[in-house]
Motif scaffolding. Structure first.
Motif, PDB file in Angstrom:
ATOM      1  N   VAL A 109       0.836  -1.213   0.000  1.00 30.72           N
ATOM      2  CA  VAL A 109       0.000   0.000   0.000  1.00 30.72           C
ATOM      3  C   VAL A 109       0.866   1.257   0.000  1.00 30.72           C
ATOM      4  N   HIS A 110       1.958   1.209   0.740  1.00 33.30           N
ATOM      5  CA  HIS A 110       2.827   2.387   0.851  1.00 33.30           C
ATOM      6  C   HIS A 110       3.910   2.441  -0.214  1.00 33.30           C
ATOM      7  N   GLY A 111       3.995   1.421  -1.047  1.00 34.50           N
ATOM      8  CA  GLY A 111       5.043   1.401  -2.063  1.00 34.50           C
ATOM      9  C   GLY A 111       6.417   1.068  -1.497  1.00 34.50           C
ATOM     10  N   PHE A 112       6.452   0.464  -0.313  1.00 32.61           N
ATOM     11  CA  PHE A 112       7.712   0.011   0.288  1.00 32.61           C
ATOM     12  C   PHE A 112       7.997  -1.369  -0.304  1.00 32.61           C
ATOM     13  N   PRO A 113       9.071  -1.493  -1.085  1.00 29.38           N
ATOM     14  CA  PRO A 113       9.184  -2.681  -1.949  1.00 29.38           C
ATOM     15  C   PRO A 113       9.683  -3.939  -1.236  1.00 29.38           C
ATOM     16  N   TYR A 133       7.688 -15.879  -3.439  1.00 28.60           N
ATOM     17  CA  TYR A 133       8.134 -15.102  -4.599  1.00 28.60           C
ATOM     18  C   TYR A 133       8.093 -13.609  -4.290  1.00 28.60           C
ATOM     19  N   ASN A 134       9.208 -12.950  -4.516  1.00 29.08           N
ATOM     20  CA  ASN A 134       9.311 -11.499  -4.382  1.00 29.08           C
ATOM     21  C   ASN A 134       9.425 -10.901  -5.782  1.00 29.08           C
ATOM     22  N   PRO A 135       8.329 -10.331  -6.294  1.00 31.14           N
ATOM     23  CA  PRO A 135       8.339  -9.864  -7.684  1.00 31.14           C
ATOM     24  C   PRO A 135       9.262  -8.662  -7.904  1.00 31.14           C
ATOM     25  N   ILE A 136       9.473  -7.864  -6.874  1.00 28.24           N
ATOM     26  CA  ILE A 136      10.295  -6.664  -7.029  1.00 28.24           C
ATOM     27  C   ILE A 136      11.744  -7.045  -7.347  1.00 28.24           C
ATOM     28  N   HIS A 137      12.262  -8.015  -6.607  1.00 25.76           N
ATOM     29  CA  HIS A 137      13.636  -8.487  -6.853  1.00 25.76           C
ATOM     30  C   HIS A 137      13.664  -9.629  -7.864  1.00 25.76           C
ATOM     31  N   ASN A 138      12.497 -10.012  -8.305  1.00 25.33           N
ATOM     32  CA  ASN A 138      12.379 -11.172  -9.180  1.00 25.33           C
ATOM     33  C   ASN A 138      13.096 -12.388  -8.570  1.00 25.33           C
ATOM     34  N   GLU A 139      12.830 -12.589  -7.280  1.00 28.49           N
ATOM     35  CA  GLU A 139      13.468 -13.716  -6.571  1.00 28.49           C
ATOM     36  C   GLU A 139      12.423 -14.742  -6.180  1.00 28.49           C
ATOM     37  N   LEU A 140      12.657 -15.960  -6.610  1.00 25.60           N
ATOM     38  CA  LEU A 140      11.767 -17.054  -6.286  1.00 25.60           C
ATOM     39  C   LEU A 140      12.502 -18.051  -5.382  1.00 25.60           C
TER      40      LEU A 140
END
Ligand code: 2AM
Ligand code: CA
Ligand code: CA
Ligand code: CA
Length: 283
Positions: A109-113, A133-140
């Motif tokens: 909501v706050h844009g804190f990635p 899965y973390n889409p921001i870092h593209n880490e699965l």
């Protein structure tokens, strides 16, 4: 190993595919979503993105495995009684998918990635596949029971610190949950001087994935739910770490207060939480 496949469908492939698709969609909605609802209090938010991601995940899983059960956060009313009942309702399921479509909603909501999708497959009560899965870092982050855990195709291993004072620890600050905040603050107060430092980044699933990857030495939090931890717990176990409740009992789906570490600091961290009277919410 046949336990992970039905016909040609691999459980793990479906978990990975589903988490990736949901994660990419969530990322596409960052800074671009409507209906922000206060779920329970101003500390507990839910958005159309949480709900949309869960719907997407349910649809994908059901397409591949129509006879499996699914427990997802957004399918359960807020509060501990509803969570406990929801777990009971699926306790007979042979195959159960435990899903947190968006872990770290406040961050989103706050844009804190720092947020994630968490998907676990439970077979007769035991987690056999875990994906965060973390889409921001593209880490699965992915684990299969008995087969190890991987990130970016590399086998994960927990960190090697043996003393609290050399350890980077994470926790959560549950602002309103049944009085969990003062308990966690007591733990934080006691531990800050005894560890290298503490991080409170807002996604329990990702904190646990980081313990598995050796980026954090340990994590504890009071008042979590099964969907926050199921995938993370297997990631850590398959990376050589330890997962118990804060009293030291073995991890299972009913655990609410989690202690997850590299194993080496587990006893020392647990003891400090006990000394600080910070292992559970007082009834
Ligand atoms: P969420 O973002 O999926 O809701 C942060 O301390 C962790 O606590 C996150 O994993 C977050 O998951 C979870 N959390 C946030 N609000 C909560 C609440 N009211 N009850 C239980 N867990 C909560
Ligand atoms: Ca939530
Ligand atoms: Ca969560
Ligand atoms: Ca969530």
């Amino acid at each position: 190993n046949t336990s992970f496949t039905v016909g040609s469908k691999s459980f793990t492939a479906v978990a990975i595919n589903t988490a990736s698709k949901a994660g990419e969609w969530i990322q596409s909605k960052l800074g671009d979503f409507n209906s922000l609802q206060i779920k329970y209090s101003p500390h507990d938010l839910v958005t159309e993105v949480d709900k949309g991601a869960e719907k997407m995940i349910r649809n994908l899983i059901q397409t591949h495995f129509p006879h499996h059960s699914i427990l997802g956060e957004e399918g359960v009313e807020p509060g501990p009684e509803a969570s406990a009942q929801a777990l009971k309702d699926v306790s007979d399921a042979e195959y159960l998918w435990v899903v947190d479509p968006l872990d770290g909603t406040t961050n989103f909501v706050h844009g804190f990635p720092f947020f994630s999708v968490s998907i676990a497959l439970v077979h007769k009560g035991e987690v056999i596949v875990g994906v965060v899965y973390n889409p921001i870092h593209n880490e699965l982050f992915v684990a299969e029971k008995g087969k190890g855990a991987y990130v970016r195709g590399k086998r994960m291993k927990v960190s090697s610190e043996t003393k609290l004072i050399d350890s980077l620890i994470a926790t959560g600050l549950p602002a309103d949950r049944e009085g969990a905040l003062p308990v966690n603050l007591r733990g934080l107060n006691a531990l800050c001087p005894k560890v290298r430092n503490v991080r409170v980044a807002g996604s329990a699933a990702l904190h646990m994935a980081y313990v598995a990857a050796g980026r954090l030495s340990g994590f504890w939090e009071i008042g979590l739910n099964s969907w926050d931890m199921a995938a993370g717990a297997l990631l850590i176990q398959e990376s050589g770490g330890a997962v118990t409740d804060t009293e030291g009992n073995p991890y299972n789906l009913k655990v609410r207060n989690v202690l997850a570490t590299n194993g080496a600091i587990h006893g020392e961290l647990q003891q400090e939480l006990v000394l600080a009277d910070a292992v559970a919410i007082k009834k």
